[in-house]
Design a protein around this motif. Sequence first.
Motif, PDB file in Angstrom:
ATOM      1  N   ILE A 126      -2.291  -5.560   6.247  1.00  0.00           N
ATOM      2  CA  ILE A 126      -1.829  -4.112   6.089  1.00  0.00           C
ATOM      3  C   ILE A 126      -0.837  -3.956   4.842  1.00  0.00           C
ATOM      4  O   ILE A 126      -0.522  -5.109   4.411  1.00  0.00           O
ATOM      5  N   SER A 127      -1.120  -2.782   4.240  1.00  0.00           N
ATOM      6  CA  SER A 127      -0.115  -2.471   3.142  1.00  0.00           C
ATOM      7  C   SER A 127       0.926  -1.208   3.352  1.00  0.00           C
ATOM      8  O   SER A 127       0.533  -0.281   2.907  1.00  0.00           O
ATOM      9  N   PRO A 128       1.901  -1.645   4.266  1.00  0.00           N
ATOM     10  CA  PRO A 128       2.490  -0.526   4.800  1.00  0.00           C
ATOM     11  C   PRO A 128       3.283   0.399   3.786  1.00  0.00           C
ATOM     12  O   PRO A 128       3.499   1.685   4.278  1.00  0.00           O
ATOM     13  N   ILE A 129       3.611  -0.006   2.780  1.00  0.00           N
ATOM     14  CA  ILE A 129       4.404   0.886   1.773  1.00  0.00           C
ATOM     15  C   ILE A 129       3.799   1.349   0.304  1.00  0.00           C
ATOM     16  O   ILE A 129       4.267   1.870  -0.480  1.00  0.00           O
ATOM     17  N   ALA A 130       2.371   0.925   0.633  1.00  0.00           N
ATOM     18  CA  ALA A 130       1.412   1.311  -0.468  1.00  0.00           C
ATOM     19  C   ALA A 130       1.481   3.111  -0.609  1.00  0.00           C
ATOM     20  O   ALA A 130       0.862   3.747  -1.548  1.00  0.00           O
ATOM     21  N   GLY A 131       2.014   3.726   0.429  1.00  0.00           N
ATOM     22  CA  GLY A 131       2.123   5.299   0.323  1.00  0.00           C
ATOM     23  C   GLY A 131       3.451   5.949  -0.124  1.00  0.00           C
ATOM     24  O   GLY A 131       3.522   6.853  -0.029  1.00  0.00           O
ATOM     25  N   ILE A 132       4.148   4.948  -0.530  1.00  0.00           N
ATOM     26  CA  ILE A 132       5.558   5.406  -0.933  1.00  0.00           C
ATOM     27  C   ILE A 132       5.908   4.783  -2.048  1.00  0.00           C
ATOM     28  O   ILE A 132       5.695   4.001  -2.561  1.00  0.00           O
ATOM     29  N   ASP A 133       6.863   5.634  -3.045  1.00  0.00           N
ATOM     30  CA  ASP A 133       6.794   5.274  -4.384  1.00  0.00           C
ATOM     31  C   ASP A 133       8.307   4.529  -4.662  1.00  0.00           C
ATOM     32  O   ASP A 133       9.208   4.619  -3.666  1.00  0.00           O
ATOM     33  N   LYS A 134       8.138   3.741  -5.669  1.00  0.00           N
ATOM     34  CA  LYS A 134       9.488   2.610  -5.847  1.00  0.00           C
ATOM     35  C   LYS A 134      10.879   3.387  -5.822  1.00  0.00           C
ATOM     36  O   LYS A 134      11.689   2.708  -5.533  1.00  0.00           O
ATOM     37  N   GLN A 135      10.820   4.298  -6.613  1.00  0.00           N
ATOM     38  CA  GLN A 135      12.158   5.024  -6.882  1.00  0.00           C
ATOM     39  C   GLN A 135      12.640   5.482  -5.484  1.00  0.00           C
ATOM     40  O   GLN A 135      13.996   5.319  -5.085  1.00  0.00           O
ATOM     41  N   TYR A 136      11.931   5.972  -4.562  1.00  0.00           N
ATOM     42  CA  TYR A 136      12.290   6.387  -3.453  1.00  0.00           C
ATOM     43  C   TYR A 136      12.620   5.237  -2.382  1.00  0.00           C
ATOM     44  O   TYR A 136      13.723   5.212  -1.636  1.00  0.00           O
ATOM     45  N   LEU A 137      12.079   4.105  -2.543  1.00  0.00           N
ATOM     46  CA  LEU A 137      12.213   3.092  -1.907  1.00  0.00           C
ATOM     47  C   LEU A 137      13.370   2.390  -1.992  1.00  0.00           C
ATOM     48  O   LEU A 137      14.228   1.843  -1.077  1.00  0.00           O
TER      49      LEU A 137
END
Length: 674
Positions: free
Chosen positions: A505-516
């Motif tokens: 699974i790719s849990p953070i593929a829906g969130i951008d790096k800046q926000y992360l």
Amino acid sequence: MKLLKIAAGVVNQIPMAWEHNRRNIINAIEEAKSQDVSLLCLPELCITGYGCEDMFFSHELIEQAQQSLLDIVPHTGDIVVAVSLPLRLANNRTYDTACLIANKRILGFVCKQYLANNGIHYETRWFQPWQPGLRDEIQIGEFTYPVGDLLFDVSGVKIGFEICEDAWIANRPGRSLHDRGADIILNPSASHFSFFKSQVRERFVLDGSRAFGVSYIYCNLLGNESGRAIFDGDAFMASNGQLVASSPRFSYADHLIVTAVIDVDDTRLSQVQSKANPAGLFPNLRVQAPFNWPEATFVQPTAELEYWERGNHLKEEEFARAVALSLFDYLRKSHSYGFVLSLSGGADSSALAALVFLMIKLAEESIGIGGLKQKLSYIRGIQEFTTAEEICNALLTTMYQGTENSSTDTYESAESLAKSINATFYNININGLVETYTKLIEEQLGRKLSWDTDDLALQNIQARVRAPSAWLLTNVKNALLLATSNRSEAAVGYATMDGDTAGSISPIAGIDKQYLRQWLRWAETEGVGGHLKVTGLAKVNSLQPTAELRPLERNQTDEEDLMPYDVLNAIEKFGIRDKQSPKEVLQRLDVVFNGQYSREKLYLSVDRFFRLWSRNQWKRERYAPSFHLDDENLDPKTWCRFPILNSGFEKELRELKEYYEGNAGKGRKGKIGF
């Protein structure tokens, strides 16, 4: 006064898990009855699960759903219950329906009129929309029941339905129900989570109850039902524009019941005072049935936000809670024994380690250590543990895989984080493996590979060499491998296929790096709910994001390889979400950044983004399943479809260049050059 005790129920279902789904529904009904509830509404398609996809075409699924319905009916003594399932009528069309049951008797089925067909929803593929004002019949077993646009008159209490999307459109069915004198509107929903969406739901529940002069019950599904969509278990009840009850969200329980007491006479007063209420309309759509409504005792409404929803970090809280619950459900519903993570010490893998830790801590808060162990009882040895930290050590295995290009900083970042959350931590050096692969190719080519001529190939082999050992460990542990690539990387292809994209699974593929990166700082210093802090993130939060795939003396950073993250996010939003042309995107950037960056930098960033976007769709197609979080999702299966082979925006980028060159001296020079 005519007081009734009503309830919204949320359930955590699995597509086509007939026994599991039926048990959750029956348990929810029994709990409602134990609280003296007279009317209970359960979510959309709760009998089958919402995410059955093309199995909705199956005749067997329809038959199993009807059998489950008949198994549920005997448990509805002395209560009115709404459950939902697909029905196939004699016209060979399938409908998304809500069934109202009163005291062990099916009264009829209301069909959904407006189907969700945007983004993550694909309902028109499987279901037919029902036309307002129509009624039909269906035979189930020995009896025939009414189907259609119905209003139920249950011993004088008139009950109607808006099913999920029905309430999101302008000409919602509630208007017709108001005209027919409805007292209560039920809204069984399967509304996917996205940031701040709960606020929108609350508004249409309040507006519907006020505008239609009714009591309104809204209930949503709960958890990661089928892999990608997250359901937050939202439930609201409102009467005459006043919120009377709301549910906790992101619970780890199988079901939750939220109750309130309403005054039917109070809402009728609103309708009496309305001059536009021809209640005698559509008598053929009214279904009458007897039921002995027990008189309830008045209870002061206590609806309020949860403590974590009242602060200034709602998005951070929702991100942590939504992804943590999704990881937990994915783990247990796939019967996996834990997670394996290639922990580089960078932002992406560190975020995943923190989220797994938070998953365990939030589960402990929600259902207790005992409840957590019960849900994971299939995992050998789980019953021996008594603390969340012990469980984290068993469920999360991390591995730092260094090369000659890895720094002491990232190793210390990975090790300190793993120790702080008590995850299992391994350290292996893969430099020899990289050299072996490199020498094999050099022998065949008859030359040395160098950073001057083979930069990308030498970077990618390091990322790819990490995957086999991670997969080996994953298989040994019967676990899930967590892919570490984020949405910003997916947009421009800044990810190594079979490297950092490798995973179950790719849990953070829906969130951008800046926000992360922002979220990581928040998780360290403030924490989920203000108390669940991941202090081991301190080291990673002090580092500049880097892939560490080039020699250390080259000072590789992600933003230098790509472009500033805030610029990348803006281009992605305007160009992909809003479908604007490259020239229009540059025009928007001029306004948004207002001299923060040179115009040349903005132009080159737009040009580069669209070139990279168009050539990397094949990578996005190969990502492991990811969780849906917002309307900037790039998942081609559920949200953002784009052709693998395409023009590469050739004409549009020529127009961009002409526009830029024609206006080269007119924009601000900016503070930062390229």
